[in-house]
Scaffold this motif. Structure first.
Motif, PDB file in Angstrom:
ATOM      1  N   LEU A   1      20.308-113.160 -24.977  1.00  0.00           N
ATOM      2  CA  LEU A   1      19.524-112.313 -23.922  1.00  0.00           C
ATOM      3  C   LEU A   1      18.158-112.013 -24.470  1.00  0.00           C
ATOM      4  N   PRO A   2      17.115-111.789 -23.529  1.00  0.00           N
ATOM      5  CA  PRO A   2      15.935-111.369 -24.226  1.00  0.00           C
ATOM      6  C   PRO A   2      15.819-110.298 -25.220  1.00  0.00           C
ATOM      7  N   GLY A   3      14.963-110.369 -26.111  1.00  0.00           N
ATOM      8  CA  GLY A   3      14.823-109.390 -27.263  1.00  0.00           C
ATOM      9  C   GLY A   3      15.531-109.795 -28.612  1.00  0.00           C
ATOM     10  N   VAL A   4      16.433-110.615 -28.326  1.00  0.00           N
ATOM     11  CA  VAL A   4      17.304-111.156 -29.751  1.00  0.00           C
ATOM     12  C   VAL A   4      16.436-112.169 -30.242  1.00  0.00           C
ATOM     13  N   GLU A   5      16.321-112.032 -31.714  1.00  0.00           N
ATOM     14  CA  GLU A   5      16.086-113.119 -32.696  1.00  0.00           C
ATOM     15  C   GLU A   5      17.141-114.201 -32.914  1.00  0.00           C
ATOM     16  N   LEU A   6      16.505-115.404 -33.134  1.00  0.00           N
ATOM     17  CA  LEU A   6      17.301-116.644 -33.263  1.00  0.00           C
ATOM     18  C   LEU A   6      16.643-117.280 -34.439  1.00  0.00           C
ATOM     19  N   LYS A   7      17.449-117.982 -35.275  1.00  0.00           N
ATOM     20  CA  LYS A   7      17.089-118.552 -36.234  1.00  0.00           C
ATOM     21  C   LYS A   7      17.836-120.056 -36.496  1.00  0.00           C
ATOM     22  N   ALA A   8      17.083-121.300 -36.450  1.00  0.00           N
ATOM     23  CA  ALA A   8      17.605-122.531 -36.790  1.00  0.00           C
ATOM     24  C   ALA A   8      17.256-122.849 -38.286  1.00  0.00           C
ATOM     25  N   VAL A   9      18.751-123.454 -38.673  1.00  0.00           N
ATOM     26  CA  VAL A   9      18.553-123.925 -40.121  1.00  0.00           C
ATOM     27  C   VAL A   9      18.778-125.444 -39.910  1.00  0.00           C
ATOM     28  N   ALA A  10      18.136-126.114 -40.651  1.00  0.00           N
ATOM     29  CA  ALA A  10      18.105-127.498 -40.738  1.00  0.00           C
ATOM     30  C   ALA A  10      18.255-128.106 -41.900  1.00  0.00           C
ATOM     31  N   ARG A  11      19.277-129.119 -42.151  1.00  0.00           N
ATOM     32  CA  ARG A  11      19.611-129.710 -43.679  1.00  0.00           C
ATOM     33  C   ARG A  11      19.383-131.252 -43.522  1.00  0.00           C
ATOM     34  N   VAL A  12      18.607-131.739 -44.375  1.00  0.00           N
ATOM     35  CA  VAL A  12      18.899-133.186 -44.552  1.00  0.00           C
ATOM     36  C   VAL A  12      20.252-133.668 -44.925  1.00  0.00           C
ATOM     37  N   VAL A  13      20.814-134.489 -44.294  1.00  0.00           N
ATOM     38  CA  VAL A  13      22.282-135.229 -44.502  1.00  0.00           C
ATOM     39  C   VAL A  13      21.993-136.470 -45.292  1.00  0.00           C
ATOM     40  N   SER A  14      21.111-137.372 -44.760  1.00  0.00           N
ATOM     41  CA  SER A  14      20.877-138.639 -45.393  1.00  0.00           C
ATOM     42  C   SER A  14      19.369-139.175 -44.916  1.00  0.00           C
ATOM     43  N   VAL A  15      19.199-140.297 -45.667  1.00  0.00           N
ATOM     44  CA  VAL A  15      17.937-140.835 -45.849  1.00  0.00           C
ATOM     45  C   VAL A  15      18.155-142.358 -45.715  1.00  0.00           C
ATOM     46  N   GLU A  16      17.916-143.102 -44.567  1.00  0.00           N
ATOM     47  CA  GLU A  16      18.091-144.785 -44.425  1.00  0.00           C
ATOM     48  C   GLU A  16      16.693-145.125 -44.262  1.00  0.00           C
ATOM     49  N   GLY A  17      16.091-145.616 -45.215  1.00  0.00           N
ATOM     50  CA  GLY A  17      14.593-146.389 -44.965  1.00  0.00           C
ATOM     51  C   GLY A  17      13.885-145.277 -44.347  1.00  0.00           C
ATOM     52  N   SER A  18      13.306-145.428 -43.235  1.00  0.00           N
ATOM     53  CA  SER A  18      12.536-144.401 -42.737  1.00  0.00           C
ATOM     54  C   SER A  18      13.072-143.175 -41.817  1.00  0.00           C
ATOM     55  N   LYS A  19      14.405-143.342 -41.633  1.00  0.00           N
ATOM     56  CA  LYS A  19      15.160-142.675 -40.664  1.00  0.00           C
ATOM     57  C   LYS A  19      15.826-141.622 -41.658  1.00  0.00           C
ATOM     58  N   VAL A  20      15.700-140.211 -41.042  1.00  0.00           N
ATOM     59  CA  VAL A  20      16.170-139.186 -41.732  1.00  0.00           C
ATOM     60  C   VAL A  20      17.198-138.422 -40.901  1.00  0.00           C
ATOM     61  N   LYS A  21      18.367-138.157 -41.273  1.00  0.00           N
ATOM     62  CA  LYS A  21      19.387-137.529 -40.337  1.00  0.00           C
ATOM     63  C   LYS A  21      19.656-136.276 -40.869  1.00  0.00           C
ATOM     64  N   LEU A  22      19.597-135.382 -39.762  1.00  0.00           N
ATOM     65  CA  LEU A  22      19.756-133.872 -40.024  1.00  0.00           C
ATOM     66  C   LEU A  22      20.921-133.112 -39.418  1.00  0.00           C
ATOM     67  N   SER A  23      21.302-131.962 -40.083  1.00  0.00           N
ATOM     68  CA  SER A  23      22.238-131.137 -39.340  1.00  0.00           C
ATOM     69  C   SER A  23      21.578-129.832 -39.115  1.00  0.00           C
TER      70      SER A  23
END
Length: 176
Positions: free
Chosen positions: A116-138
């Protein structure tokens, strides 16, 4: 009289050919810079790198009714995905050279809880793997105020490609 015109046409054709060759050469040089910098740079983007981004659910800004992704005044899925991408950019930022950036090329997301409006949110991203120039994150998104102690709002996976800024923009602005 005709020789002059033919000479002018040949001269104009020669100029156009020279400009085309110069443009192709610039493209090759930028692509070569991108290729050579990518192999040296990838060592600095590693699995485990982490980034975060926060926002507040705000009526009239990032809710489903405002974003046209629904008609309820709750945090919109497109807003959650944008927050996930922002956290992903933060995860990669320290590993990039000054002429590099990353672009999103794939995302799979699940929006599991309304906010609902007024609630703070936080996204946390972690690098899972790197393959060449491609990076996969969770990525995981939490509600505040206790974030990780609260139920998840969403989760997903995201792939970003590391690119040379100049080469990317040159390709984006070329007519072909």
């Amino acid at each position: 009289g005709n020789e002059g015109r033919g000479g002018k046409n040949r001269s104009r054709e020669g100029q156009m050919l020279t400009k085309g060759i110069a443009r192709s050469l610039r493209t090759c040089i930028v692509q070569l810079r991108c290729f050579t910098s990518s192999s040296a740079r990838l060592a600095s983007v590693e699995a485990g790198m982490k980034g975060e981004a926060t926002t507040t659910c705000t009526a009239g800004q990032n809710t489903a009714d405002h974003m046209r992704s629904g008609d309820l005044e709750v945090f919109a899925t497109p807003s959650m995905i944008a927050l996930m991408e922002e956290a992903s950019c933060h995860a990669l930022h320290k590993g990039l050279d000054s002429g590099e950036t990353s672009v999103g090329i794939q995302i799979a997301a699940e929006h599991t809880k309304s906010t609902l409006p007024g609630v703070e949110l936080k996204a946390v991203a972690r690098v899972v793997s790197v393959e060449g120039s491609k990076v996969k994150l969770s990525i995981t998104v939490f509600q505040g105020p206790k974030f990780e102690a609260q139920p998840q709002v969403g989760r997903g996976t995201h792939t970003r490609a590391i690119v040379n800024r100049d080469a990317f923009m040159l390709k984006a602005t070329s007519p072909q």
